[in-house]
Write an enzyme that holds these catalytic residues in place. Structure first.
Site, PDB file in Angstrom:
ATOM      1  N   SER A 175       0.820  -1.140  -0.015  1.00 21.69           N
ATOM      2  CA  SER A 175       0.052   0.162   0.075  1.00 21.69           C
ATOM      3  C   SER A 175       1.034   1.141  -0.062  1.00 21.69           C
ATOM      4  O   SER A 175       1.981   1.394   0.247  1.00 21.69           O
ATOM      5  CB  SER A 175      -0.978   0.018   1.337  1.00 21.69           C
ATOM      6  OG  SER A 175      -0.064   0.168   2.315  1.00 21.69           O
ATOM      7  N   LYS A 176       0.255   2.287  -0.148  1.00 22.56           N
ATOM      8  CA  LYS A 176       0.995   3.713  -0.258  1.00 22.56           C
ATOM      9  C   LYS A 176       1.752   3.797   0.868  1.00 22.56           C
ATOM     10  O   LYS A 176       2.740   4.505   0.782  1.00 22.56           O
ATOM     11  CB  LYS A 176       0.022   4.618  -0.436  1.00 22.56           C
ATOM     12  CG  LYS A 176      -0.781   4.783  -1.833  1.00 22.56           C
ATOM     13  CD  LYS A 176      -0.175   5.818  -2.739  1.00 22.56           C
ATOM     14  CE  LYS A 176      -0.942   6.057  -4.160  1.00 22.56           C
ATOM     15  NZ  LYS A 176      -1.566   5.030  -4.712  1.00 22.56           N
ATOM     16  N   ARG A 177       1.192   3.456   2.097  1.00 19.20           N
ATOM     17  CA  ARG A 177       1.944   3.704   3.255  1.00 19.20           C
ATOM     18  C   ARG A 177       3.342   3.196   3.309  1.00 19.20           C
ATOM     19  O   ARG A 177       4.356   3.728   3.916  1.00 19.20           O
ATOM     20  CB  ARG A 177       1.231   2.983   4.514  1.00 19.20           C
ATOM     21  CG  ARG A 177       0.601   3.883   5.480  1.00 19.20           C
ATOM     22  CD  ARG A 177       0.186   3.049   6.925  1.00 19.20           C
ATOM     23  NE  ARG A 177       0.114   1.898   6.774  1.00 19.20           N
ATOM     24  CZ  ARG A 177      -0.846   1.171   6.184  1.00 19.20           C
ATOM     25  NH1 ARG A 177      -1.862   1.887   5.871  1.00 19.20           N
ATOM     26  NH2 ARG A 177      -0.811  -0.262   6.203  1.00 19.20           N
TER      27      ARG A 177
ATOM     28  N   THR B 211       2.981   2.421  -5.013  1.00 18.61           N
ATOM     29  CA  THR B 211       2.335   1.336  -5.604  1.00 18.61           C
ATOM     30  C   THR B 211       2.289   1.418  -7.021  1.00 18.61           C
ATOM     31  O   THR B 211       1.913   0.237  -7.628  1.00 18.61           O
ATOM     32  CB  THR B 211       0.871   1.131  -4.738  1.00 18.61           C
ATOM     33  OG1 THR B 211       0.329   2.378  -4.958  1.00 18.61           O
ATOM     34  CG2 THR B 211       1.299   0.971  -3.311  1.00 18.61           C
TER      35      THR B 211
END
Length: 502
Positions: free
Chosen positions: A258-260, A264
């Site tokens: 995920s972007k975290r 991505t």
RNA sequence: GCCCCCAUCGUCUAGCCUGGCCUAGGACAUCGGCCCUUCAAGCCGGUAGCGCGGGUUCGAAUCCCGCUGGGGGCACCA
């Protein structure tokens, strides 16, 4: 249909609801790799049945990203092909036709239950802590009952009929081996919505068959769908394709990427200045090592060595550090062979940082190329041109605070830099050798080490303590910019509050 | 709740099918050192792993069973 049934045909079917995801690209890559290794065909199909989220822009972007990666296709929405059209929304007639076949054969039936009624059933199952299964109320409706529902204005969905006493369904997964499913745990699932549109599992079967797909490499989340699909293949009298299910890429937190935990979208990597060949090489290593004790493989070599059975079964973690290292390996090689491509990889990051605007002229390109040569193997990823060489593109140099304490705080700093400035200003042509002579001479005259001049000078010129050799960077900057920056630094130091202003 | 998949250094993996060659190999990262005007690169060296418990066997990372942990599925999503 003139599609050879012997020939290997693989596909990737993205939904145009966003940019090409790293995970999707990874999956597509193995389909492509397999097709290429078997001299088969790779097909691109757009799964745009989700009308609310699908856009043409995203479809275009996805094709662009694939092109950038170097993955090509024989058939697809843009190039057409014998099994077209290649967008699901343009294939409704096929779904309608085969849904009717299923209905005619009694393999599927109309279901008039409303979403609310179904939700209630599901709720009951949850409360009873029982696995949910459709009650089967509409399995054997009489014509009268159907007519009554129609009169009420209910629009039916179509459900696949699964027999409780059916035999075990065997999926021979090419990477996992034999996996068995007891139909007892399967449900009469909906294959066509009440508005007549097909659901994924059904459209997928129709598309894969009519496109003569022979091998499907997809995410593990589809393994549980496979028995449902196998039942449809059987009911339609079709031969199912070979399948291989791969685990999904995980982020460093061991959760779904995920972007975290990092970028991505493939596009993000392009913008950061990664090389497609490095990305592909890295993709391969996330599931398979073609040879022991070796990491760097050309796409050509990957194709030659690819074996579906060698793919790993576990979920790999996307290791940014290793990708960066690998990109650096490719960058270093390119620096020798084709420096223009290194320049290209730096363009986007420069633009993004606002250090480059408008068209890149031949002169600009040539200048960046000089910068790239001076920076050398420090550029592992295009954006490194910023971390090590932003000062080549702007006069607004900001001095690193820690470095200021270390190199600008001595009382002699300003006088020394001023003296260096005067010496530099005297030469006509400031090349690396000239700067070196100036500094070494000055050092011996002042009876100090060269580095005592070099470090403060580097800080004055670049604002940093790390970067290319001082002599080279000075030569590229040119006499005038060097003089001007030394002036600014001297002035800056003298204005420091705690400076005695020597 | 039910079903399915997976499990070797922090990370990617080789080895597992066809037990002994494994005192488990490589790479990234990390930690030392060399080189050096800094950084990067390069070179040398180090730390670090078979999830647990039972079997089978002369012998198990490798075969079997159980457990634990992780992931996925059970939609008028894809």
């Amino acid at each position: 249909m003139p599609i050879s049934m012997q020939k290997v045909r693989t596909r990737y079917a993205p939904s145009p609801t966003g940019y090409l995801h790293i995970g999707g690209a990874w999956m597509a890559f193995f389909n492509w790799l397999f097709a290429r290794s078997q001299t088969g065909a790779f097909i691109l199909r757009i799964e745009d049945t989700d009308r609310t989220r699908s856009t043409e822009e995203y479809e275009r972007a996805i094709l662009e990203d694939f092109h950038w990666l170097g993955l090509d296709w024989e058939e697809g929405p843009d190039v057409g092909g014998p099994a077209g059209p290649y967008r699901q929304t343009e294939r409704s007639h096929l779904y309608r036709q085969y849904a009717q076949t299923l209905l005619d054969r009694g393999a599927a039936y109309h279901c008039y239950c409303t979403p609310e009624e179904l939700e209630a059933e599901r709720q009951r199952a949850r409360v009873a802590k029982q696995p949910y299964r459709y009650s089967g109320r509409c399995r054997n409706l009489t014509p009268e009952q159907r007519a009554e529902f129609e009169r009420q204005g209910r629009r039916p969905t179509i459900r696949l009929r699964i027999h409780d006493d059916g035999e075990t369904i065997v999926v021979n997964d090419l990477v996992r081996g034999r996996v068995e499913f007891d139909p007892e745990h399967l449900d009469d699932h909906i294959i066509v919505r009440s508005d007549g549109s097909p659901l994924y599992n059904f459209a997928n079967v129709v598309d894969d068959h009519t496109m003569a797909i022979t091998h499907v490499i997809r995410g593990i989340e589809h393994l549980s769908n496979t028995p449902k699909q196998w039942i449809m293949y059987q009911a339609l009298g079709w031969e199912p394709p070979q399948v291989a299910h791969l685990s999904n890429i995980l982020g460093t937190d061991h959760k779904k990427l995920s972007k975290r935990t990092g970028d991505t979208a493939v596009r993000d990597y392009k913008r950061a200045g990664f090389l497609p060949e490095a990305l592909l090489n890295f993709f391969a290593l996330m599931a398979w090592y073609p040879e022991e004790s070796r990491e760097i493989f050309s796409v050509r070599e990957l194709i030659e060595r690819f074996r579906l059975k060698d793919l790993g079964k576990a979920s790999p973690v996307f290791d940014m550090a290793k990708l960066t290292w690998m990109n650096g390996v490719y960058m270093r090689e390119l620096l020798q062979r084709d420096p223009g491509r290194v320049v290209d990889a730096c363009l986007e990051p420069l633009r993004h940082a606002g250090l480059l605007d408008g068209q890149v002229t031949a002169q600009t390109h040539a200048y960046i190329r000089q910068v790239v040569e001076v920076l050398g193997d420090r550029i592992k990823v295009g954006r490194d041109i910023l971390t090590y060489g932003d000062f080549f593109f702007t006069d607004a140099v900001t001095y690193e605070p820690d470095a200021v304490k270390k190199y600008f705080s001595q009382k002699t700093a300003a006088t020394m830099l001023a003296q260096l400035r005067d010496r530099v200003a005297k030469v006509d042509r400031l090349d690396a050798a000239a700067v070196e002579t100036i500094i070494r001479t000055m050092a011996s005259e002042l009876r100090i080490e060269s580095r005592e001049i070099i470090h403060p000078a580097r800080l004055a010129l670049t604002g940093k303590t790390a970067g290319p050799g001082l002599f080279e960077l000075t030569a590229l900057l040119g006499r005038d910019r060097v003089v001007q920056r030394l002036d600014s630094a001297v002035e800056w130091i003298r204005r420091l509050p705690d400076s005695r202003g020597v």
